[in-house]
Write a protein that holds these residues in place. Structure first.
Motif, PDB file in Angstrom:
ATOM      1  N   ASP A  94       0.841  -1.193   0.000  1.00  0.00           N
ATOM      2  CA  ASP A  94       0.000   0.000   0.000  1.00  0.00           C
ATOM      3  C   ASP A  94       0.877   1.245   0.000  1.00  0.00           C
ATOM      4  O   ASP A  94       0.781   2.101  -0.876  1.00  0.00           O
ATOM      5  CB  ASP A  94      -0.923  -0.006   1.211  1.00  0.00           C
ATOM      6  N   ASP A  95       1.775   1.330   0.971  1.00  0.00           N
ATOM      7  CA  ASP A  95       2.734   2.436   1.044  1.00  0.00           C
ATOM      8  C   ASP A  95       4.156   1.890   1.096  1.00  0.00           C
ATOM      9  O   ASP A  95       4.938   2.046   0.156  1.00  0.00           O
ATOM     10  CB  ASP A  95       2.443   3.305   2.261  1.00  0.00           C
ATOM     11  N   THR A  96       4.481   1.199   2.186  1.00  0.00           N
ATOM     12  CA  THR A  96       5.807   0.594   2.318  1.00  0.00           C
ATOM     13  C   THR A  96       5.674  -0.829   2.846  1.00  0.00           C
ATOM     14  O   THR A  96       4.676  -1.203   3.459  1.00  0.00           O
ATOM     15  CB  THR A  96       6.712   1.391   3.285  1.00  0.00           C
ATOM     16  N   SER A  97       6.703  -1.629   2.585  1.00  0.00           N
ATOM     17  CA  SER A  97       6.751  -3.007   3.066  1.00  0.00           C
ATOM     18  C   SER A  97       8.209  -3.406   3.232  1.00  0.00           C
ATOM     19  O   SER A  97       9.081  -2.938   2.489  1.00  0.00           O
ATOM     20  CB  SER A  97       6.052  -3.939   2.080  1.00  0.00           C
ATOM     21  N   GLN A  98       8.479  -4.263   4.221  1.00  0.00           N
ATOM     22  CA  GLN A  98       9.829  -4.754   4.481  1.00  0.00           C
ATOM     23  C   GLN A  98       9.894  -6.246   4.195  1.00  0.00           C
ATOM     24  O   GLN A  98       8.980  -6.996   4.535  1.00  0.00           O
ATOM     25  CB  GLN A  98      10.210  -4.511   5.951  1.00  0.00           C
ATOM     26  N   TRP A  99      10.990  -6.670   3.565  1.00  0.00           N
ATOM     27  CA  TRP A  99      11.195  -8.101   3.283  1.00  0.00           C
ATOM     28  C   TRP A  99      12.689  -8.364   3.152  1.00  0.00           C
ATOM     29  O   TRP A  99      13.366  -7.737   2.329  1.00  0.00           O
ATOM     30  CB  TRP A  99      10.472  -8.499   1.996  1.00  0.00           C
ATOM     31  N   CYS A 100      13.190  -9.228   3.997  1.00  0.00           N
ATOM     32  CA  CYS A 100      14.591  -9.681   3.920  1.00  0.00           C
ATOM     33  C   CYS A 100      15.576  -8.513   3.851  1.00  0.00           C
ATOM     34  O   CYS A 100      16.541  -8.529   3.073  1.00  0.00           O
ATOM     35  CB  CYS A 100      14.783 -10.610   2.722  1.00  0.00           C
ATOM     36  N   GLY A 101      15.338  -7.501   4.663  1.00  0.00           N
ATOM     37  CA  GLY A 101      16.235  -6.360   4.710  1.00  0.00           C
ATOM     38  C   GLY A 101      16.086  -5.383   3.569  1.00  0.00           C
ATOM     39  O   GLY A 101      16.889  -4.458   3.420  1.00  0.00           O
ATOM     40  N   ILE A 102      15.051  -5.575   2.748  1.00  0.00           N
ATOM     41  CA  ILE A 102      14.785  -4.675   1.618  1.00  0.00           C
ATOM     42  C   ILE A 102      13.497  -3.908   1.902  1.00  0.00           C
ATOM     43  O   ILE A 102      12.476  -4.502   2.261  1.00  0.00           O
ATOM     44  CB  ILE A 102      14.644  -5.458   0.305  1.00  0.00           C
ATOM     45  N   ASN A 103      13.556  -2.601   1.768  1.00  0.00           N
ATOM     46  CA  ASN A 103      12.368  -1.763   1.930  1.00  0.00           C
ATOM     47  C   ASN A 103      11.752  -1.490   0.562  1.00  0.00           C
ATOM     48  O   ASN A 103      12.444  -1.072  -0.367  1.00  0.00           O
ATOM     49  CB  ASN A 103      12.731  -0.438   2.608  1.00  0.00           C
ATOM     50  N   PHE A 104      10.439  -1.753   0.445  1.00  0.00           N
ATOM     51  CA  PHE A 104       9.686  -1.459  -0.770  1.00  0.00           C
ATOM     52  C   PHE A 104       8.830  -0.216  -0.514  1.00  0.00           C
ATOM     53  O   PHE A 104       8.002  -0.213   0.404  1.00  0.00           O
ATOM     54  CB  PHE A 104       8.756  -2.615  -1.140  1.00  0.00           C
ATOM     55  N   LYS A 105       9.018   0.801  -1.301  1.00  0.00           N
ATOM     56  CA  LYS A 105       8.194   2.004  -1.245  1.00  0.00           C
ATOM     57  C   LYS A 105       7.444   2.116  -2.557  1.00  0.00           C
ATOM     58  O   LYS A 105       8.049   2.214  -3.632  1.00  0.00           O
ATOM     59  CB  LYS A 105       9.079   3.240  -1.030  1.00  0.00           C
ATOM     60  N   ARG A 106       6.112   2.093  -2.493  1.00  0.00           N
ATOM     61  CA  ARG A 106       5.316   2.172  -3.723  1.00  0.00           C
ATOM     62  C   ARG A 106       5.037   3.620  -4.079  1.00  0.00           C
ATOM     63  O   ARG A 106       4.652   4.415  -3.225  1.00  0.00           O
ATOM     64  CB  ARG A 106       4.003   1.407  -3.586  1.00  0.00           C
ATOM     65  N   ILE A 107       5.228   3.937  -5.360  1.00  0.00           N
ATOM     66  CA  ILE A 107       4.913   5.261  -5.895  1.00  0.00           C
ATOM     67  C   ILE A 107       3.792   5.089  -6.919  1.00  0.00           C
ATOM     68  O   ILE A 107       4.008   4.532  -8.001  1.00  0.00           O
ATOM     69  CB  ILE A 107       6.138   5.911  -6.572  1.00  0.00           C
ATOM     70  N   SER A 108       2.597   5.528  -6.573  1.00  0.00           N
ATOM     71  CA  SER A 108       1.473   5.407  -7.494  1.00  0.00           C
ATOM     72  C   SER A 108       1.705   6.291  -8.710  1.00  0.00           C
ATOM     73  O   SER A 108       2.253   7.384  -8.607  1.00  0.00           O
ATOM     74  CB  SER A 108       0.179   5.817  -6.786  1.00  0.00           C
ATOM     75  N   GLY A 109       1.287   5.782  -9.892  1.00  0.00           N
ATOM     76  CA  GLY A 109       1.530   6.536 -11.113  1.00  0.00           C
ATOM     77  C   GLY A 109       0.328   6.572 -12.025  1.00  0.00           C
ATOM     78  O   GLY A 109      -0.763   6.088 -11.697  1.00  0.00           O
ATOM     79  N   GLN A 110       0.524   7.157 -13.207  1.00  0.00           N
ATOM     80  CA  GLN A 110      -0.475   7.186 -14.272  1.00  0.00           C
ATOM     81  C   GLN A 110       0.130   6.581 -15.527  1.00  0.00           C
ATOM     82  O   GLN A 110       1.277   6.876 -15.868  1.00  0.00           O
ATOM     83  CB  GLN A 110      -0.886   8.621 -14.610  1.00  0.00           C
ATOM     84  N   HIS A 111      -0.650   5.732 -16.208  1.00  0.00           N
ATOM     85  CA  HIS A 111      -0.185   5.112 -17.440  1.00  0.00           C
ATOM     86  C   HIS A 111      -0.401   6.033 -18.644  1.00  0.00           C
ATOM     87  O   HIS A 111       0.188   5.833 -19.715  1.00  0.00           O
ATOM     88  CB  HIS A 111      -0.926   3.793 -17.664  1.00  0.00           C
ATOM     89  N   ALA A 112      -1.264   7.032 -18.473  1.00  0.00           N
ATOM     90  CA  ALA A 112      -1.577   7.961 -19.560  1.00  0.00           C
ATOM     91  C   ALA A 112      -2.311   9.146 -18.962  1.00  0.00           C
ATOM     92  O   ALA A 112      -2.533   9.217 -17.745  1.00  0.00           O
ATOM     93  CB  ALA A 112      -2.439   7.267 -20.615  1.00  0.00           C
ATOM     94  N   LYS A 113      -2.709  10.072 -19.819  1.00  0.00           N
ATOM     95  CA  LYS A 113      -3.480  11.220 -19.376  1.00  0.00           C
ATOM     96  C   LYS A 113      -4.966  10.991 -19.618  1.00  0.00           C
ATOM     97  O   LYS A 113      -5.357  10.237 -20.494  1.00  0.00           O
ATOM     98  CB  LYS A 113      -3.033  12.482 -20.120  1.00  0.00           C
ATOM     99  N   GLY A 114      -5.789  11.647 -18.812  1.00  0.00           N
ATOM    100  CA  GLY A 114      -7.223  11.688 -19.028  1.00  0.00           C
ATOM    101  C   GLY A 114      -7.919  10.347 -18.971  1.00  0.00           C
ATOM    102  O   GLY A 114      -7.562   9.459 -18.193  1.00  0.00           O
ATOM    103  N   ILE A 115      -8.904  10.187 -19.854  1.00  0.00           N
ATOM    104  CA  ILE A 115      -9.736   8.987 -19.852  1.00  0.00           C
ATOM    105  C   ILE A 115      -8.943   7.741 -20.219  1.00  0.00           C
ATOM    106  O   ILE A 115      -9.284   6.619 -19.815  1.00  0.00           O
ATOM    107  CB  ILE A 115     -10.946   9.170 -20.795  1.00  0.00           C
TER     108      ILE A 115
END
Length: 252
Positions: free
Chosen positions: A110-131
């Motif tokens: 969702d936001d961050t997660s830890q696994w085996c000493g690795i921190n995962f930070k999710r950055i939400s994005g857009q695949h395109a503009k508009g509709i």
């Protein structure tokens, strides 16, 4: 910093970080085994180039990371051949589908997660503009970091937005895997980054080393490695960008 990135093909990479091997966005099908990309002018089947390694390359991975579920990032061969017990990290919207494919250890970030000493930070994005963004569905990028590695930003199929600009400004990732094929749909919609976006990234995060991928493999991608190289030379930034060949191993 001990980081290995093996560019496989398209957006597929094998990343070795903190002693763990993570497979990113696996498209493992042979030439022509996948359909044409919908809503494009091309009727050519995909992928258009062969896998540069054998499938047993992926037998001893420690985890899978999926930025989204489009077939050129998570295909039918990956769903069939990959070990269903390996942990899969993904955006929350994709958890249900991945589980339905038989994977038993699916961890939405969702936001961050830890696994085996690795921190995962999710950055939400857009695949395109508009509709078109709604048509293509949600996409995410992930910043991976450890106590020894400053950061690796896997940007995914995200166009360059104010939100990504702020992410680069805040995190100043040491290495970025950036999808820059200038992928295009009907009516001209550009749905990935393009060469000019690399310039934008380097302006806000000038110390980043960029690994540019997702070229010369899928029919709707209009930019080639040669095109990108020429553009970067013309703008005097080629030294900041690696354009790997399929199968190439990069050490940082």
């Amino acid at each position: 910093m001990t980081l290995f990135i093996q560019h496989i093909r398209n957006a597929t990479s094998l990343i070795s970080i903190n002693g763990k091997k993570i497979l990113v966005d696996p498209m493992l099908s042979d030439v022509g085994e996948l359909p044409p990309v919908p809503f494009t002018r091309s009727l050519r089947r995909n992928p258009i180039v062969p896998l540069p390694v054998t499938l047993d390359t992926f037998e001893n991975i420690d985890a899978i990371l999926l930025t989204h579920l489009h077939f050129d990032h998570f295909d039918k061969t990956a769903k069939t051949v990959l070990n269903k017990q390996v942990p899969v990290f993904c955006q929350p919207a994709d958890q249900k589908h991945i589980k339905s494919c038989g994977f038993n250890n699916v961890y939405p970030v969702d936001d961050t997660s830890q696994w085996c000493g690795i921190n995962f930070k999710r950055i939400s994005g857009q695949h395109a503009k508009g509709i078109v963004a709604k048509l293509l569905g949600p996409v995410s990028g992930f910043i991976l970091s450890t106590s020894d590695v400053e950061s690796l930003y896997i940007v995914g199929d995200c166009i360059f937005t104010d939100q990504l600009n702020e992410a680069f400004k805040q995190y100043q990732p040491q290495v970025c895997i950036v999808n820059t094929p200038r992928a295009q749909l009907l009516l001209g919609s550009i749905i990935t980054m393009s060469p000019k976006d690399i310039i934008k990234v380097l302006r806000v995060s000038p110390s980043s080393k960029i690994v540019a991928v997702h070229m010369d493999a899928i029919s709707h991608c209009t930019l080639t490695r040669k095109d990108l190289s020429q553009y970067l030379v013309a703008h005097n930034v080629l030294e900041s960008v690696i354009i790997p060949k399929d199968g190439e191993l990069i050490h940082f």
